[in-house]
Design a protein around this motif. Structure first.
Motif, PDB file in Angstrom:
ATOM      1  N   LYS A 109       0.849  -1.191   0.000  1.00 57.96           N
ATOM      2  CA  LYS A 109       0.000   0.000   0.000  1.00 57.96           C
ATOM      3  C   LYS A 109       0.885   1.242   0.000  1.00 57.96           C
ATOM      4  N   ASP A 110       0.554   2.200  -0.870  1.00 59.93           N
ATOM      5  CA  ASP A 110       1.379   3.405  -1.002  1.00 59.93           C
ATOM      6  C   ASP A 110       0.874   4.462  -0.028  1.00 59.93           C
ATOM      7  N   THR A 111       1.790   4.910   0.838  1.00 64.13           N
ATOM      8  CA  THR A 111       1.403   5.914   1.837  1.00 64.13           C
ATOM      9  C   THR A 111       1.889   7.318   1.474  1.00 64.13           C
ATOM     10  N   GLU A 112       2.520   7.441   0.314  1.00 62.21           N
ATOM     11  CA  GLU A 112       3.030   8.740  -0.119  1.00 62.21           C
ATOM     12  C   GLU A 112       2.157   9.276  -1.255  1.00 62.21           C
ATOM     13  N   TRP A 113       1.946  10.583  -1.245  1.00 65.02           N
ATOM     14  CA  TRP A 113       1.151  11.219  -2.281  1.00 65.02           C
ATOM     15  C   TRP A 113       2.022  11.847  -3.357  1.00 65.02           C
ATOM     16  N   ILE A 114       3.192  12.328  -2.974  1.00 60.35           N
ATOM     17  CA  ILE A 114       4.030  13.062  -3.923  1.00 60.35           C
ATOM     18  C   ILE A 114       5.242  12.232  -4.322  1.00 60.35           C
ATOM     19  N   SER A 115       6.050  11.818  -3.370  1.00 62.45           N
ATOM     20  CA  SER A 115       7.279  11.086  -3.653  1.00 62.45           C
ATOM     21  C   SER A 115       7.064   9.586  -3.437  1.00 62.45           C
ATOM     22  N   ARG A 116       8.117   8.834  -3.731  1.00 62.89           N
ATOM     23  CA  ARG A 116       8.046   7.394  -3.517  1.00 62.89           C
ATOM     24  C   ARG A 116       8.327   7.088  -2.049  1.00 62.89           C
TER      25      ARG A 116
END
Length: 230
Positions: free
Chosen positions: A22-29
């Motif tokens: 699950k990706d918890t970042e909106w802008i960066s990786r």
């Protein structure tokens, strides 16, 4: 198979990596890392910078087993610099297979705090003290050089049947003459042939034949003289 008696033995745990986190970042990786917990022991992987949803770790940890405790806990976090780290997901790893077989290479699912799917973690587990079951279906080979008794599947034919094929009836041999025939080669009296030509006819008389008196030439009373006197 029973897996009792694991107290104090060592378990090797290799954290290979994660998939579909699950990706918890909106802008960066995101920068994930994983924590493996067994009892009161915890081991943390390095942070996979910019690992995003599929970080790779390839790190091995060794835990001392505790009798009656046969599961690991996994927790994956996203590392932050200015704020608290973000929780990605957690899961449990059952040790029954590795304790009985000695090896387990599997992926284990992660869940969010609300029970939703948060990705998976691949672990390679190794337990050197596993007792391999004996393969009873495999017969043990005799020592090298020892004779192996065996019985033939085919018995030899009785002696009477062999004799009946070896001896032929007289009816099959009486009609055929012996070989080679008695007429060949010819008897010594007929071979070699007499010499050729016969001694009485060879060599021939000398040529020209010697002169002899002719009753016709020359005529007169002067035989053998030519020309006759006048």
């Amino acid at each position: 198979m029973s897996v009792s008696g694991i107290q104090g033995h060592l378990l090797e745990v290799t954290v290979v990596g994660c998939n579909k986190l699950k990706d918890t970042e909106w802008i960066s990786r995101q920068d994930p890392y994983a924590i493996v917990e067994y009892g009161s022991n915890k081991s943390r992987t390095r942070t996979c910078t910019d690992g995003g949803k599929n970080p790779t770790f390839q790190e091995k940890f060794v835990f001392t087993l505790i009798e009656g405790l046969r599961e690991l806990n996994l927790v994956v976090w996203n590392s932050n610099t200015l704020t608290y780290d973000d929780f990605i997901g957690s899961g449990k790893v059952q040790l029954q297979k590795v304790l009985s077989e000695g090896y387990d290479d599997s992926t284990w699912p992660l869940q969010t705090k609300t029970g939703r799917y948060a990705g998976e973690v691949r672990l390679i587990l190794h337990y050197p003290n596993a007792k391999k079951p004996a393969t009873s279906f495999t017969p043990s080979a005799p020592p090298y050089g020892a004779p192996v008794p065996h019985s033939s599947m085919y018995s030899p034919p009785p002696p009477a049947s062999v004799a009946s094929y070896a001896q032929l009836p007289a009816a099959y041999t009486s009609h055929y003459p012996s070989y080679p025939p008695s007429a060949y080669p010819p008897p010594p009296t007929a071979y070699p042939p007499p010499p050729y030509p016969p001694h009485s006819a060879y060599p021939p008389h000398p040529y020209p034949p010697p002169p002899h008196a002719s009753p016709y030439y020359p005529p007169g009373p002067f035989p053998g003289i030519y020309p006759p006197p006048y």
